[in-house]
Design a protein around this motif. Sequence first.
Motif, mmCIF file in Angstrom:
data_model
loop_
_atom_site.group_PDB
_atom_site.id
_atom_site.type_symbol
_atom_site.label_atom_id
_atom_site.label_comp_id
_atom_site.label_asym_id
_atom_site.label_seq_id
_atom_site.Cartn_x
_atom_site.Cartn_y
_atom_site.Cartn_z
ATOM 1 N N ARG A 227 -2.296 -13.432 24.526
ATOM 2 C CA ARG A 227 -0.995 -13.915 24.303
ATOM 3 C C ARG A 227 -1.091 -15.066 23.236
ATOM 4 O O ARG A 227 -0.125 -15.125 22.302
ATOM 5 C CB ARG A 227 -0.461 -14.290 25.671
ATOM 6 C CG ARG A 227 -0.065 -13.603 26.621
ATOM 7 C CD ARG A 227 0.970 -13.954 27.507
ATOM 8 N NE ARG A 227 1.142 -13.171 28.713
ATOM 9 C CZ ARG A 227 2.145 -13.066 29.483
ATOM 10 N NH1 ARG A 227 3.177 -14.168 29.379
ATOM 11 N NH2 ARG A 227 2.636 -12.120 30.316
ATOM 12 N N MET A 228 -2.097 -15.921 23.061
ATOM 13 C CA MET A 228 -2.498 -16.920 22.174
ATOM 14 C C MET A 228 -2.432 -16.111 20.936
ATOM 15 O O MET A 228 -2.155 -16.492 19.968
ATOM 16 C CB MET A 228 -3.671 -17.568 22.602
ATOM 17 C CG MET A 228 -3.258 -18.578 23.814
ATOM 18 S SD MET A 228 -1.897 -19.490 23.652
ATOM 19 C CE MET A 228 -2.190 -20.864 22.229
ATOM 20 N N ALA A 229 -3.152 -14.910 20.945
ATOM 21 C CA ALA A 229 -3.432 -14.451 19.603
ATOM 22 C C ALA A 229 -2.221 -13.761 18.995
ATOM 23 O O ALA A 229 -1.835 -13.659 17.928
ATOM 24 C CB ALA A 229 -4.405 -13.199 19.718
ATOM 25 N N ALA A 230 -1.213 -13.389 19.994
ATOM 26 C CA ALA A 230 0.055 -12.714 19.706
ATOM 27 C C ALA A 230 1.034 -13.820 19.001
ATOM 28 O O ALA A 230 1.648 -13.713 17.857
ATOM 29 C CB ALA A 230 0.796 -12.269 20.679
ATOM 30 N N LEU A 231 0.806 -15.071 19.394
ATOM 31 C CA LEU A 231 1.450 -16.383 18.980
ATOM 32 C C LEU A 231 1.057 -16.706 17.490
ATOM 33 O O LEU A 231 1.905 -16.968 16.691
ATOM 34 C CB LEU A 231 1.411 -17.527 19.987
ATOM 35 C CG LEU A 231 2.429 -17.604 21.256
ATOM 36 C CD1 LEU A 231 1.801 -18.788 22.188
ATOM 37 C CD2 LEU A 231 3.889 -17.939 20.511
ATOM 38 N N SER A 232 -0.358 -16.702 17.423
ATOM 39 C CA SER A 232 -0.918 -16.861 16.119
ATOM 40 C C SER A 232 -0.434 -15.918 15.008
ATOM 41 O O SER A 232 -0.420 -16.402 13.906
ATOM 42 C CB SER A 232 -2.290 -16.910 16.346
ATOM 43 O OG SER A 232 -2.989 -17.879 17.156
ATOM 44 N N ALA A 233 -0.092 -14.744 15.535
ATOM 45 C CA ALA A 233 0.449 -13.588 14.414
ATOM 46 C C ALA A 233 1.780 -13.961 13.874
ATOM 47 O O ALA A 233 2.104 -13.176 12.916
ATOM 48 C CB ALA A 233 -0.061 -12.366 15.100
ATOM 49 N N SER A 267 17.049 -14.224 32.369
ATOM 50 C CA SER A 267 15.684 -14.354 33.315
ATOM 51 C C SER A 267 15.128 -15.621 33.554
ATOM 52 O O SER A 267 14.604 -16.213 32.417
ATOM 53 C CB SER A 267 14.866 -13.120 32.585
ATOM 54 O OG SER A 267 13.590 -13.364 33.714
ATOM 55 N N ALA A 268 14.762 -16.268 34.526
ATOM 56 C CA ALA A 268 13.944 -17.328 34.762
ATOM 57 C C ALA A 268 12.664 -17.379 34.064
ATOM 58 O O ALA A 268 12.181 -18.321 33.626
ATOM 59 C CB ALA A 268 13.888 -17.599 36.089
ATOM 60 N N GLY A 269 12.055 -15.948 33.940
ATOM 61 C CA GLY A 269 10.600 -15.923 33.342
ATOM 62 C C GLY A 269 10.822 -15.794 31.916
ATOM 63 O O GLY A 269 9.804 -16.087 31.481
ATOM 64 N N ASP A 270 11.931 -15.803 31.342
ATOM 65 C CA ASP A 270 11.628 -15.832 29.850
ATOM 66 C C ASP A 270 12.108 -17.384 29.418
ATOM 67 O O ASP A 270 12.711 -17.666 28.476
ATOM 68 C CB ASP A 270 12.915 -14.894 29.296
ATOM 69 C CG ASP A 270 12.516 -13.489 29.419
ATOM 70 O OD1 ASP A 270 11.326 -13.442 29.733
ATOM 71 O OD2 ASP A 270 13.529 -12.842 29.445
ATOM 72 N N ASN A 271 11.418 -18.268 30.166
ATOM 73 C CA ASN A 271 11.495 -19.704 29.706
ATOM 74 C C ASN A 271 10.262 -20.217 28.834
ATOM 75 O O ASN A 271 10.139 -21.683 28.996
ATOM 76 C CB ASN A 271 11.514 -20.325 30.909
ATOM 77 C CG ASN A 271 10.254 -20.159 31.913
ATOM 78 O OD1 ASN A 271 9.427 -19.568 31.558
ATOM 79 N ND2 ASN A 271 10.265 -21.505 32.725
ATOM 80 N N THR A 272 9.958 -19.462 27.920
ATOM 81 C CA THR A 272 8.801 -20.053 27.186
ATOM 82 C C THR A 272 8.783 -19.700 25.593
ATOM 83 O O THR A 272 9.650 -18.861 25.331
ATOM 84 C CB THR A 272 7.281 -19.309 27.534
ATOM 85 O OG1 THR A 272 7.618 -17.892 27.161
ATOM 86 C CG2 THR A 272 6.921 -19.479 28.897
ATOM 87 N N ALA A 273 8.113 -20.554 24.653
ATOM 88 C CA ALA A 273 7.995 -20.185 23.548
ATOM 89 C C ALA A 273 7.696 -18.863 23.001
ATOM 90 O O ALA A 273 8.073 -18.003 22.271
ATOM 91 C CB ALA A 273 7.205 -21.333 22.678
ATOM 92 N N TYR A 274 6.618 -18.454 23.801
ATOM 93 C CA TYR A 274 6.077 -17.067 23.645
ATOM 94 C C TYR A 274 7.213 -15.961 23.859
ATOM 95 O O TYR A 274 7.324 -15.045 23.120
ATOM 96 C CB TYR A 274 5.120 -16.850 24.756
ATOM 97 C CG TYR A 274 4.371 -15.248 24.778
ATOM 98 C CD1 TYR A 274 3.549 -15.152 23.909
ATOM 99 C CD2 TYR A 274 4.762 -14.275 25.552
ATOM 100 C CE1 TYR A 274 2.902 -13.979 23.973
ATOM 101 C CE2 TYR A 274 4.187 -13.109 25.592
ATOM 102 C CZ TYR A 274 3.188 -12.852 24.771
ATOM 103 O OH TYR A 274 2.802 -11.661 24.752
ATOM 104 N N ALA A 275 8.049 -16.081 24.992
ATOM 105 C CA ALA A 275 9.188 -15.222 25.188
ATOM 106 C C ALA A 275 10.044 -15.168 23.874
ATOM 107 O O ALA A 275 10.451 -13.955 23.428
ATOM 108 C CB ALA A 275 9.730 -15.442 26.371
ATOM 109 N N ALA A 276 10.598 -16.391 23.248
ATOM 110 C CA ALA A 276 11.289 -16.323 22.125
ATOM 111 C C ALA A 276 10.648 -15.665 21.018
ATOM 112 O O ALA A 276 11.255 -15.065 20.312
ATOM 113 C CB ALA A 276 11.761 -17.758 22.231
ATOM 114 N N LEU A 277 9.549 -16.083 20.509
ATOM 115 C CA LEU A 277 8.867 -15.834 19.160
ATOM 116 C C LEU A 277 8.148 -14.548 19.141
ATOM 117 O O LEU A 277 7.883 -13.929 18.226
ATOM 118 C CB LEU A 277 7.946 -17.079 19.206
ATOM 119 C CG LEU A 277 8.706 -18.509 18.756
ATOM 120 C CD1 LEU A 277 7.466 -19.448 18.860
ATOM 121 C CD2 LEU A 277 9.248 -18.403 17.718
#
Length: 372
Positions: A227-233, A267-277
């Motif tokens: 997931r960190m790699a996906a954010l970095s991309a 969804s309560a689980g979509d509460n992250t920057a990862y979910a948005a980006l």
Amino acid sequence: MAKRQSISILLAAAAFLLCGCSGMYNKEYVSVRDYVPTAQESYEKQDRINVRNFTGLKQALLSFAYAGENEGRIVFDPTYEGDLLEDLASACWQVRTQDALCAYCVENIAYELTKIVTTNEATIYISYSSFCESADSIIHLPFSYGVESALKEKLEKRERKLVVLVSNSSYSAEDIEGLLIKIYRENPTVVPREPKATVNMYSGTGSQRLYEVSINYGLTSQELEQRMAALSAVDAFSGLDIAAMSDEQKVAAACRYLMDNCRISESAGDNTAYAALVNGQANSEGIAFAYAELCRQLELECSIVYGQLFWQDHCWNIVKVDGSYYHADISACVKSGAEESFLINDENFWGNYRWDVASYPKCTGTLSRETE
């Protein structure tokens, strides 16, 4: 002329500049810290320690324990006053129960007292719990203000355990748990989802505290790195000349990116920057996290507001533009456009929105009304 004309023009310009962009995070960051916690005190191995009184005896035992020694020798000065056996028993008990580090990791302290000619010498045997951290991995801090930096460093490395000994601390275990959440919310891409802390606290005399913090990311190590790699991309501002853009253009560009690349989720689980980006869908908290991170990339001050919209829990941002603060509800922009929710001051935002005004900067900017 419409009162929101200037903001609409900025967003339109941002849409043109961002056309075709799809990623973020290739840019490196510079992190400035006031205090970096390290092991401030070192405890060197001492095979033999001479003592003259009961206080020195306790300090000798502590020196062995803090250095992680399993065995040591104490030589009693001929002028030592007191019953050696009674003092040894009392000192071992006090060190074992009244020092935070020893309460955490020492299972037992045993001793043998012998007399060599005219000198009394005690051999000390210390056994440690198999569940505690080694002595050299325990962080020693004089005051509790260094704990936040220590926790942040663990998150940056995605590590799962921190043991920190603080000589003077008023933090409770609940305070440490809350501090971890605070660090994450101020740095929403340091890990891909909100971590949870389990804290065991050990107390010594006075305000000495040892905190054993276990960090749960809710993901395996492999999932964390993926997931960190996906954010970095992701690179939201590819091809833009950021240095040539004004603050207004920057905040508009960040807003436009999320309007074009993210949709609303309940969804309560979509509460992250990862979910948005990365996933392209998030609730108001996730979108607010993402917008704060985009603004950070643009070197803009931006905070996340936890408040209410129509009496329901809701998140948005307060962003600083050319020295003034404004409200920016990007999830509302995603849903229905920016006219009534982007770069608004307190006076014009209060109504359907509610927030703890004492906890956030006053928004007194005039951009939203300058064309009225």
